[in-house]
Design an enzyme around this catalytic site. Structure first.
Site: not given
Length: 211
Positions: A33, A84, A88, A178
């Site tokens: 991510d 994604h 964010h 990540h």
């Protein structure tokens, strides 16, 4: 995860979204991510290529817009590049117009580099509910969470990240790591041992496509 806020616990881990090709007796999905990051994403891509492993990158739109060459490289190496959001946000707390903009702006950037529109949407912080799921579906997306959380965003140490994966993984697991959102050198350092060990255990690695 965000560089400014700790992740919220997901409501529930989504069922692994196995593509038709996932026919191996033991298989796992590695997901990354918050990239692309100029250093860590490049390092992770090189490690995955060295081991012949495919993974899924849930990219932040504004990061992909700044580093399109890394999105392109992930695609060229055979990885899945998915959505994604643009910056964010917690998708449970935004209005529909913001939700749509966050997702569609990211789609446009990723599509320019990969040639396809992402079908998976990973909500930041794992923050989802029925409204998020319905909105995602309206945009042609499937909410995609995880079943193994390494907690690598908190930098707990390379050995901790490695142990969390190797002790929790099961066939069909979706592993959360990540490549962006901060210094991910511990994740980079843990990855070779994770890959070698899972391969030795007979795991095959697949990417998520949500098709």
């Amino acid at each position: 995860m965000s560089t400014t806020a700790a992740p919220m616990a997901p409501q529930a881990a989504a069922a692994p979204l196995a593509p038709q090709a996932a026919t191996a007796a033991k298989y796992v999905y590695l997901t990354f991510d918050d990239g692309p990051h100029p250093k860590c994403t490049a390092q992770i891509l090189a490690i995955l290529r060295r081991y012949g492993v495919r993974a899924t990158f849930f990219q932040i739109g504004e990061n992909a817009a700044r580093r399109p060459y890394l999105t392109r490289r992930a695609d060229q190496y055979g990885h899945s590049v998915q959505n994604h959001t643009w910056s964010h946000p917690n998708l449970r707390k935004v209005r529909w117009s913001t939700f749509k903009s966050q997702v569609q702006s990211t789609d446009r950037v990723l599509r320019r580099q990969t040639g396809y529109t992402p079908r998976c949407l990973r909500p930041p912080y794992g923050a989802t509910n029925s409204v998020v799921a319905k909105r995602a579906a309206a945009l042609g997306k499937r909410v995609t969470l995880w079943s193994v959380d390494t907690g690598d965003w908190a930098r707990p140490g390379t050995s901790v990240i490695t142990r969390r994966v190797l002790t929790r993984v099961r066939s069909g697991s979706v592993v959360l790591m990540h490549d962006g959102g901060g210094n991910r050198s511990q994740t980079v350092a843990a990855l070779p041992t994770i890959l070698r060990t899972l391969k030795a255990r007979g795991y095959t690695f697949y990417a998520l496509w949500c098709s």
